[in-house]
Write a protein that holds these residues in place. Structure first.
Motif, PDB file in Angstrom:
ATOM      1  N   LEU A 232       1.132  -1.310  -0.033  1.00  0.00           N
ATOM      2  CA  LEU A 232      -0.073   0.126   0.067  1.00  0.00           C
ATOM      3  C   LEU A 232       0.992   1.237  -0.126  1.00  0.00           C
ATOM      4  CD1 LEU A 232      -2.362  -1.125   3.149  1.00  0.00           C
ATOM      5  CD2 LEU A 232      -2.796  -1.429   0.728  1.00  0.00           C
ATOM      6  N   THR A 270      -0.444  -1.169  -7.379  1.00  0.00           N
ATOM      7  CA  THR A 270      -0.311  -1.355  -6.012  1.00  0.00           C
ATOM      8  C   THR A 270      -1.518  -0.086  -5.560  1.00  0.00           C
ATOM      9  OG1 THR A 270       1.804  -2.009  -5.740  1.00  0.00           O
ATOM     10  CG2 THR A 270       0.959  -0.577  -3.878  1.00  0.00           C
ATOM     11  N   PRO A 271      -2.310  -0.115  -4.730  1.00  0.00           N
ATOM     12  CA  PRO A 271      -3.138   0.709  -4.382  1.00  0.00           C
ATOM     13  C   PRO A 271      -2.281   2.167  -3.876  1.00  0.00           C
ATOM     14  CG  PRO A 271      -3.967  -1.075  -3.179  1.00  0.00           C
ATOM     15  CD  PRO A 271      -2.679  -1.574  -4.083  1.00  0.00           C
ATOM     16  N   ASN A 340      -6.596   1.870  -9.586  1.00  0.00           N
ATOM     17  CA  ASN A 340      -6.190   1.893  -7.990  1.00  0.00           C
ATOM     18  C   ASN A 340      -5.309   3.025  -7.544  1.00  0.00           C
ATOM     19  OD1 ASN A 340      -6.384  -1.012  -7.700  1.00  0.00           O
ATOM     20  ND2 ASN A 340      -4.995  -1.691  -9.325  1.00  0.00           N
ATOM     21  N   HIS A 342      -6.117   6.929  -6.149  1.00  0.00           N
ATOM     22  CA  HIS A 342      -7.109   7.426  -5.423  1.00  0.00           C
ATOM     23  C   HIS A 342      -6.906   8.916  -4.860  1.00  0.00           C
ATOM     24  CE1 HIS A 342      -9.311   3.535  -5.595  1.00  0.00           C
ATOM     25  NE2 HIS A 342      -8.293   3.144  -5.095  1.00  0.00           N
ATOM     26  N   PRO A 388      -9.564   3.045   0.025  1.00  0.00           N
ATOM     27  CA  PRO A 388      -8.727   2.891  -0.888  1.00  0.00           C
ATOM     28  C   PRO A 388      -7.235   2.044  -0.675  1.00  0.00           C
ATOM     29  CG  PRO A 388      -9.190   5.148  -0.953  1.00  0.00           C
ATOM     30  CD  PRO A 388      -9.840   4.449   0.094  1.00  0.00           C
ATOM     31  N   LEU A 389      -6.828   2.158   0.837  1.00  0.00           N
ATOM     32  CA  LEU A 389      -5.784   1.300   1.110  1.00  0.00           C
ATOM     33  C   LEU A 389      -6.416   0.272   2.049  1.00  0.00           C
ATOM     34  CD1 LEU A 389      -3.222   3.906   1.804  1.00  0.00           C
ATOM     35  CD2 LEU A 389      -3.755   2.813  -0.262  1.00  0.00           C
TER      36      LEU A 389
END
Length: 394
Positions: A232, A270-271, A340, A342, A388-389
């Motif tokens: 994250l 990856t977020p 992914n 945000h 989001p994470l």
């Protein structure tokens, strides 16, 4: 220094450290770094060199049955003539995630910085021994969190029982980049910075790349994020660009695009959460640079003022309001092809209404209760399920 032969001395290696990207052997000990050696070669100023060597979020981690732990350190003290003395950095010992002791090193190397001229002088200091005793005698995981705002050379680790490297926790790794607010300025303890508090609330492993005065979209920082394993990622962008009056609106959006492009080279899916600035009254509509308030310094208080002119916003100078609008536009454009990616508006973490109840003591940095408020809101808005994470796999 302890000389009892019943004690075990364990070499301090990278395997014992969490949250550091490099470990430098200095001749007196080892110095954790939060930027790798290649990036440090490209650092253009002393401010970032100092900030990245301050081990925010860095901790020693090991398993042991020891009831007593000693850590020899050389702390780096900062002195600002005319400003109030800085408190000693705090070292916190946690047992299985719970605070079990704290200590400070009252002496060490001293760095004297003149805020008016920027000149600095260093005086070498002694090794100090920190002692933590009366720990439970069962097998346990021990973490020693290093000061978030005081560079620390680690000299020796001693315990009254052997030490083992703990297995991976299984928690997701959260890498966060930001300014001094993210590094933890004005927090009282290393586990009291908002990223440390948020990581505990979210159940994640923290890598804190918050650099005081230095969240400046530097390409070498983007490459460090790109090359660091993480599940994250969040990047908090804005306040330092205004603090230093570093760029105009024309340069800002392409610089953010380039920064995010570099991160995506190593973390394509990856977020990734972009966080805009929290409320800061002096720079909401007034450009930088920021400057120490000399009247406050003469009274023994450290406080900052905005040295820009609000009229200069028309000449596309950056303010926090301009930056929030640009980040919303940019992230919205990119998110159309990057699901992914945000955005979190920093005003949701600390807004104008919060200023009345929890004012920033020096007009720039949150106090300990505000660090906790920001952490609780971030954990709710970023780590909770559906956010989001989201830290869970469900």
């Amino acid at each position: 220094m302890t000389t009892d032969s019943a004690w075990t001395t364990t070499p301090i290696t990278a395997a014992l450290l969490r949250g550091a990207l490099d470990l430098e052997h200095t001749g007196r000990g080892v110095l954790p770094h939060r930027l790798p050696a290649r990036a440090r070669q490209q650092i253009p100023d002393a401010q970032l060199a100092m900030a990245e060597s301050q081990p925010a979020g860095v901790r020693l981690a090991f398993r042991t049955r020891a009831t007593a732990v000693e850590l020899d350190v050389i702390a780096s003290k900062r002195v600002y003539p005319g400003a109030p003395p800085r408190p000693d950095g705090v070292y916190e010992l946690l047992v299985d995630g719970r605070l079990a002791g704290h200590a400070s090193a009252p002496d060490g190397d001293t760095l004297t910085i003149d805020l008016a001229t920027g000149s600095a002088q260093t005086r070498p200091g002694p090794v100090e021994t920190l002692r933590f005793t009366d720990l439970p005698g069962d097998d346990k995981e021990v973490e020693i969190w290093l000061p978030h705002d005081e560079a620390t050379q680690l000299v020796a680790l001693r315990t009254d029982a052997p030490v083992d490297i703990p297995p991976p926790s299984g928690r997701k790794v959260w890498l966060h980049h930001g300014s001094s607010i993210s590094q933890g300025s004005n927090a009282a303890t290393p586990t009291g910075t908002w990223p440390a508090l948020a990581s505990a609330l979210g159940g994640v492993e923290l890598i804190n790349l918050g650099f005081g005065g230095s969240a400046l979209l530097d390409p070498f920082t983007a490459r460090a994020i790109r090359d660091t394993p993480a599940d994250l990622i969040s990047v908090k962008i804005g306040i330092n660009l205004v603090n230093l009056d570093l760029m105009r609106a024309r340069a800002f959006a392409p610089a953010v695009d380039g920064f995010l492009d570099t991160i995506r080279e190593g973390h394509p899916d990856t977020p990734l959460l972009v966080v805009s600035p929290i409320h800061c009254a002096i720079h909401e509509t007034t450009p930088g640079p920021s400057a120490p308030d000399l009247d406050s310094l003469r009274e023994g208080r450290l406080r900052f003022v905005a040295a820009g002119d609000p009229a200069e916003t028309a000449a596309v100078k950056l303010t926090l309001g301009v930056i929030r609008d640009e980040l919303a536009r940019l992230v919205g454009r990119r998110a159309a092809t990057d699901p992914n990616l945000h955005l979190l508006n920093g005003l949701a973490l600390y807004g104008e209404a919060d200023q009345a109840a929890l004012p920033l003591p020096d007009a720039l940095h949150p106090d300990p209760p505000t660090h906790r408020l920001i952490a609780e809101r971030f954990a709710r808005l970023a780590f909770a399920d559906g956010c989001p994470l989201a830290a869970s796999d469900g």
